[in-house]
Design a protein around this motif. Structure first.
Motif, PDB file in Angstrom:
ATOM      1  N   ALA A  27       0.826  -1.200   0.000  1.00 26.97           N
ATOM      2  CA  ALA A  27       0.000   0.000   0.000  1.00 26.97           C
ATOM      3  C   ALA A  27       0.867   1.259   0.000  1.00 26.97           C
ATOM      4  CB  ALA A  27      -0.927   0.007   1.210  1.00 26.97           C
ATOM      5  N   ALA A  28       1.967   1.225   0.749  1.00 27.83           N
ATOM      6  CA  ALA A  28       2.868   2.374   0.783  1.00 27.83           C
ATOM      7  C   ALA A  28       3.523   2.607  -0.571  1.00 27.83           C
ATOM      8  CB  ALA A  28       3.932   2.168   1.865  1.00 27.83           C
ATOM      9  N   LEU A  29       3.981   1.543  -1.209  1.00 25.27           N
ATOM     10  CA  LEU A  29       4.664   1.660  -2.496  1.00 25.27           C
ATOM     11  C   LEU A  29       3.704   2.010  -3.627  1.00 25.27           C
ATOM     12  CD1 LEU A  29       7.095  -1.389  -2.256  1.00 25.27           C
ATOM     13  CD2 LEU A  29       7.681   1.033  -2.007  1.00 25.27           C
ATOM     14  N   ALA A  30       2.450   1.576  -3.506  1.00 20.98           N
ATOM     15  CA  ALA A  30       1.480   1.782  -4.582  1.00 20.98           C
ATOM     16  C   ALA A  30       0.610   3.023  -4.374  1.00 20.98           C
ATOM     17  CB  ALA A  30       0.587   0.551  -4.710  1.00 20.98           C
ATOM     18  N   SER A  31       0.915   3.798  -3.353  1.00 25.93           N
ATOM     19  CA  SER A  31       0.048   4.927  -3.006  1.00 25.93           C
ATOM     20  C   SER A  31      -0.085   5.947  -4.138  1.00 25.93           C
ATOM     21  CB  SER A  31       0.568   5.626  -1.744  1.00 25.93           C
ATOM     22  OG  SER A  31       1.893   6.103  -1.946  1.00 25.93           O
ATOM     23  N   GLY A  32       0.930   6.066  -4.979  1.00 24.41           N
ATOM     24  CA  GLY A  32       0.850   7.026  -6.075  1.00 24.41           C
ATOM     25  C   GLY A  32       0.219   6.458  -7.335  1.00 24.41           C
ATOM     26  N   LYS A  33      -0.012   5.148  -7.342  1.00 30.64           N
ATOM     27  CA  LYS A  33      -0.555   4.501  -8.540  1.00 30.64           C
ATOM     28  C   LYS A  33      -2.021   4.105  -8.397  1.00 30.64           C
ATOM     29  CE  LYS A  33       3.986   2.610  -9.742  1.00 30.64           C
ATOM     30  NZ  LYS A  33       4.782   1.383 -10.014  1.00 30.64           N
ATOM     31  N   LEU A  34      -2.495   4.021  -7.170  1.00 31.54           N
ATOM     32  CA  LEU A  34      -3.881   3.638  -6.922  1.00 31.54           C
ATOM     33  C   LEU A  34      -4.693   4.858  -6.516  1.00 31.54           C
ATOM     34  CD1 LEU A  34      -3.375   0.381  -4.798  1.00 31.54           C
ATOM     35  CD2 LEU A  34      -3.772   0.543  -7.256  1.00 31.54           C
ATOM     36  N   SER A  35      -5.970   4.851  -6.828  1.00 32.37           N
ATOM     37  CA  SER A  35      -6.848   5.906  -6.331  1.00 32.37           C
ATOM     38  C   SER A  35      -6.960   5.748  -4.816  1.00 32.37           C
ATOM     39  CB  SER A  35      -8.231   5.798  -6.974  1.00 32.37           C
ATOM     40  OG  SER A  35      -8.882   4.621  -6.544  1.00 32.37           O
ATOM     41  N   LYS A  36      -7.419   6.800  -4.156  1.00 30.70           N
ATOM     42  CA  LYS A  36      -7.518   6.743  -2.696  1.00 30.70           C
ATOM     43  C   LYS A  36      -8.495   5.661  -2.263  1.00 30.70           C
ATOM     44  CE  LYS A  36      -7.907   9.673   1.390  1.00 30.70           C
ATOM     45  NZ  LYS A  36      -8.119  11.063   1.894  1.00 30.70           N
ATOM     46  N   SER A  37      -9.608   5.514  -2.989  1.00 35.20           N
ATOM     47  CA  SER A  37     -10.582   4.478  -2.626  1.00 35.20           C
ATOM     48  C   SER A  37      -9.994   3.079  -2.827  1.00 35.20           C
ATOM     49  CB  SER A  37     -11.870   4.651  -3.435  1.00 35.20           C
ATOM     50  OG  SER A  37     -11.615   4.602  -4.824  1.00 35.20           O
ATOM     51  N   GLN A  38      -9.210   2.900  -3.891  1.00 38.37           N
ATOM     52  CA  GLN A  38      -8.539   1.611  -4.104  1.00 38.37           C
ATOM     53  C   GLN A  38      -7.555   1.318  -2.977  1.00 38.37           C
ATOM     54  OE1 GLN A  38      -7.196   2.286  -8.316  1.00 38.37           O
ATOM     55  NE2 GLN A  38      -7.426   0.050  -8.431  1.00 38.37           N
ATOM     56  N   LEU A  39      -6.800   2.346  -2.623  1.00 42.39           N
ATOM     57  CA  LEU A  39      -5.798   2.188  -1.569  1.00 42.39           C
ATOM     58  C   LEU A  39      -6.459   1.807  -0.245  1.00 42.39           C
ATOM     59  CD1 LEU A  39      -2.720   2.495  -1.255  1.00 42.39           C
ATOM     60  CD2 LEU A  39      -3.120   4.826  -0.460  1.00 42.39           C
ATOM     61  N   LEU A  40      -7.585   2.440   0.054  1.00 45.53           N
ATOM     62  CA  LEU A  40      -8.297   2.132   1.293  1.00 45.53           C
ATOM     63  C   LEU A  40      -8.894   0.728   1.247  1.00 45.53           C
ATOM     64  CD1 LEU A  40      -9.943   5.604   1.889  1.00 45.53           C
ATOM     65  CD2 LEU A  40      -8.341   4.456   3.434  1.00 45.53           C
ATOM     66  N   SER A  41      -9.311   0.289   0.073  1.00 47.28           N
ATOM     67  CA  SER A  41      -9.800  -1.089  -0.064  1.00 47.28           C
ATOM     68  C   SER A  41      -8.675  -2.081   0.200  1.00 47.28           C
ATOM     69  CB  SER A  41     -10.383  -1.309  -1.463  1.00 47.28           C
ATOM     70  OG  SER A  41     -11.561  -0.560  -1.653  1.00 47.28           O
ATOM     71  N   LEU A  42      -7.486  -1.757  -0.275  1.00 47.11           N
ATOM     72  CA  LEU A  42      -6.329  -2.619  -0.027  1.00 47.11           C
ATOM     73  C   LEU A  42      -6.000  -2.650   1.462  1.00 47.11           C
ATOM     74  CD1 LEU A  42      -4.017  -4.374  -1.097  1.00 47.11           C
ATOM     75  CD2 LEU A  42      -2.699  -2.271  -1.493  1.00 47.11           C
ATOM     76  N   VAL A  43      -6.030  -1.488   2.096  1.00 47.92           N
ATOM     77  CA  VAL A  43      -5.766  -1.419   3.534  1.00 47.92           C
ATOM     78  C   VAL A  43      -6.845  -2.180   4.307  1.00 47.92           C
ATOM     79  CG1 VAL A  43      -5.572   0.142   5.508  1.00 47.92           C
ATOM     80  CG2 VAL A  43      -4.489   0.742   3.350  1.00 47.92           C
ATOM     81  N   ASN A  44      -8.083  -2.140   3.807  1.00 50.06           N
ATOM     82  CA  ASN A  44      -9.167  -2.871   4.462  1.00 50.06           C
ATOM     83  C   ASN A  44      -8.943  -4.379   4.388  1.00 50.06           C
ATOM     84  OD1 ASN A  44     -11.621  -2.663   5.920  1.00 50.06           O
ATOM     85  ND2 ASN A  44     -12.806  -3.191   4.102  1.00 50.06           N
ATOM     86  N   PHE A  45      -8.324  -4.835   3.304  1.00 48.79           N
ATOM     87  CA  PHE A  45      -7.939  -6.244   3.210  1.00 48.79           C
ATOM     88  C   PHE A  45      -6.905  -6.574   4.280  1.00 48.79           C
ATOM     89  CE2 PHE A  45      -4.942  -9.384   1.166  1.00 48.79           C
ATOM     90  CZ  PHE A  45      -5.710 -10.500   1.465  1.00 48.79           C
ATOM     91  N   GLY A  46      -5.934  -5.682   4.454  1.00 50.46           N
ATOM     92  CA  GLY A  46      -4.964  -5.879   5.528  1.00 50.46           C
ATOM     93  C   GLY A  46      -5.643  -5.907   6.889  1.00 50.46           C
ATOM     94  N   ALA A  47      -6.683  -5.078   7.044  1.00 51.88           N
ATOM     95  CA  ALA A  47      -7.408  -5.023   8.314  1.00 51.88           C
ATOM     96  C   ALA A  47      -8.106  -6.339   8.622  1.00 51.88           C
ATOM     97  CB  ALA A  47      -8.427  -3.886   8.289  1.00 51.88           C
ATOM     98  N   VAL A  48      -8.665  -6.992   7.589  1.00 49.84           N
ATOM     99  CA  VAL A  48      -9.348  -8.261   7.852  1.00 49.84           C
ATOM    100  C   VAL A  48      -8.340  -9.344   8.228  1.00 49.84           C
ATOM    101  CG1 VAL A  48      -9.413  -9.378   5.558  1.00 49.84           C
ATOM    102  CG2 VAL A  48     -11.333  -9.636   7.122  1.00 49.84           C
ATOM    103  N   LEU A  49      -7.125  -9.258   7.728  1.00 50.52           N
ATOM    104  CA  LEU A  49      -6.084 -10.207   8.132  1.00 50.52           C
ATOM    105  C   LEU A  49      -5.732 -10.023   9.608  1.00 50.52           C
ATOM    106  CD1 LEU A  49      -3.767  -9.872   4.986  1.00 50.52           C
ATOM    107  CD2 LEU A  49      -5.377 -11.727   5.483  1.00 50.52           C
ATOM    108  N   VAL A  50      -5.662  -8.764  10.042  1.00 49.30           N
ATOM    109  CA  VAL A  50      -5.426  -8.470  11.465  1.00 49.30           C
ATOM    110  C   VAL A  50      -6.615  -8.959  12.290  1.00 49.30           C
ATOM    111  CG1 VAL A  50      -5.087  -6.629  13.165  1.00 49.30           C
ATOM    112  CG2 VAL A  50      -3.946  -6.504  10.932  1.00 49.30           C
ATOM    113  N   HIS A  51      -7.801  -8.703  11.785  1.00 49.78           N
ATOM    114  CA  HIS A  51      -9.041  -9.143  12.448  1.00 49.78           C
ATOM    115  C   HIS A  51      -9.007 -10.655  12.673  1.00 49.78           C
ATOM    116  CE1 HIS A  51     -13.615  -8.802  12.849  1.00 49.78           C
ATOM    117  NE2 HIS A  51     -13.382 -10.109  12.876  1.00 49.78           N
ATOM    118  N   GLN A  52      -8.645 -11.397  11.645  1.00 49.40           N
ATOM    119  CA  GLN A  52      -8.595 -12.855  11.751  1.00 49.40           C
ATOM    120  C   GLN A  52      -7.517 -13.307  12.729  1.00 49.40           C
ATOM    121  OE1 GLN A  52      -7.990 -13.730   7.615  1.00 49.40           O
ATOM    122  NE2 GLN A  52     -10.164 -13.642   7.099  1.00 49.40           N
ATOM    123  N   TYR A  53      -6.393 -12.603  12.729  1.00 50.49           N
ATOM    124  CA  TYR A  53      -5.327 -12.957  13.674  1.00 50.49           C
ATOM    125  C   TYR A  53      -5.819 -12.775  15.111  1.00 50.49           C
ATOM    126  CZ  TYR A  53      -0.704 -13.306  15.768  1.00 50.49           C
ATOM    127  OH  TYR A  53       0.370 -13.715  16.524  1.00 50.49           O
TER     128      TYR A  53
END
Length: 226
Positions: A27-53
Motif C-alpha cells: 500500500a505504501a509503495l502503490a500509493s501514487g498509482k492507486l486511487s484513494k478508494s482503491q488504496l483504502l480497499s487494499l488497507v481494508n484487506f490488511g485489516a481483515v487479516l489483522v481481524h482474523q489474527y
C-alpha cells in the motif's frame, strides 16, 4: 500435499499476519498509482487479516466463543465451526471478497460491500457475540473498531473527494452483494461442513474459557494427522 494442507489449516492466521505486513508495504509503495478508494480497499484487506489474527491467535479464543457461547454446542472442539470450515470461510471466500474492489474500482458496489461488512463486525463483536456468549469481550472487536470502522468512513469520504459519490443503486447492489457473501461464503460452508465427528478440532487455546472441563480441543496432533 495432504501434509502441506494440514499445516496451512493450522497456521493460516499466522500466514495472514505476515501477509498483512506485505499488504501494508504494498500500500505504501502503490500509493501514487492507486486511487484513494482503491488504496483504502487494499488497507481494508490488511485489516481483515489483522481481524482474523485477533480472532484465532491473540487472544484467539473466538472459536470457543462462537461454538459454545453463541451456539451452545456440547462439543465446541468440533461443532459447528471446525478448523476446516474456518479455513474455507476466512481465506477461500474472504480474501477475494476484500480484494475485489482493488481490482475492480469502477464498480463502487464491489467496494461498498466489504466496507459495510467490516463496520458491521464492530457491532457483532462489540455487542451481539458478547451478549449471546455471556462474555465481556469478543476477539475481533478491536480490529473492527480501530481498523474497519475508520477505514470505512475514510472510504466513503474518498469517493466524494474523487467526485464519484455512491448512488442509491450502488448501495443497494453493495448490500445485496454483502448478503450473498454472507450466505455463500459464511453460512453455507458452516452448514455444509459442520460435523460432530469432524477430525478438524480446535485445541484448548482456541476455545479459551469455553473449553469443556477436562477435555477441549482434542489435540493439535489429531488435526495434523487429518
Amino acid at each position: 500435499m495432504k501434509s502441506l494442507l494440514a499445516t496451512y489449516r493450522k497456521q493460516w492466521p499466522r500466514v495472514g499476519g505476515v501477509l498483512a505486513m506485505a499488504v501494508g508495504g504494498t500500500a505504501a509503495l502503490a500509493s501514487g498509482k492507486l486511487s484513494k478508494s482503491q488504496l483504502l480497499s487494499l488497507v481494508n484487506f490488511g485489516a481483515v487479516l489483522v481481524h482474523q489474527y485477533e480472532e484465532y491467535e491473540d487472544p484467539g479464543w473466538f472459536p470457543g466463543q462462537f461454538n459454545k457461547g453463541v451456539f451452545k454446542s456440547e462439543d465446541p472442539a468440533h461443532y459447528p465451526l471446525n478448523t476446516n470450515s474456518a479455513l474455507c470461510v476466512n481465506t477461500a471466500f474472504a480474501y477475494p471478497f476484500y480484494l475485489a474492489p482493488v481490482l475492480f474500482p469502477k464498480n463502487k458496489w464491489v467496494g461498498i460491500a466489504p466496507v459495510v461488512f467490516g463496520i458491521s463486525q464492530a457491532i457483532t463483536h462489540g455487542i451481539v457475540f458478547p451478549l449471546r456468549a455471556g462474555d465481556r469481550y469478543s476477539p475481533g472487536f478491536l480490529a473492527s473498531a480501530l481498523l474497519h470502522t475508520p477505514i470505512g468512513v475514510a472510504y466513503f469520504r474518498a469517493l466524494r473527494q474523487e467526485g464519484d459519490r455512491a448512488t442509491g443503486s450502488d448501495f443497494a447492489k453493495g448490500l445485496a452483494y454483502m448478503a450473498a457473501f454472507i450466505g455463500i461464503g459464511v453460512v453455507a460452508p458452516n452448514v455444509l461442513m459442520h460435523d460432530k465427528k469432524s477430525p478438524y478440532s480446535w485445541p484448548d487455546r482456541q476455545l479459551g474459557h469455553h473449553a469443556p472441563h477436562g477435555k477441549g480441543g482434542t489435540s493439535e496432533m489429531a488435526e495434523e494427522s487429518a
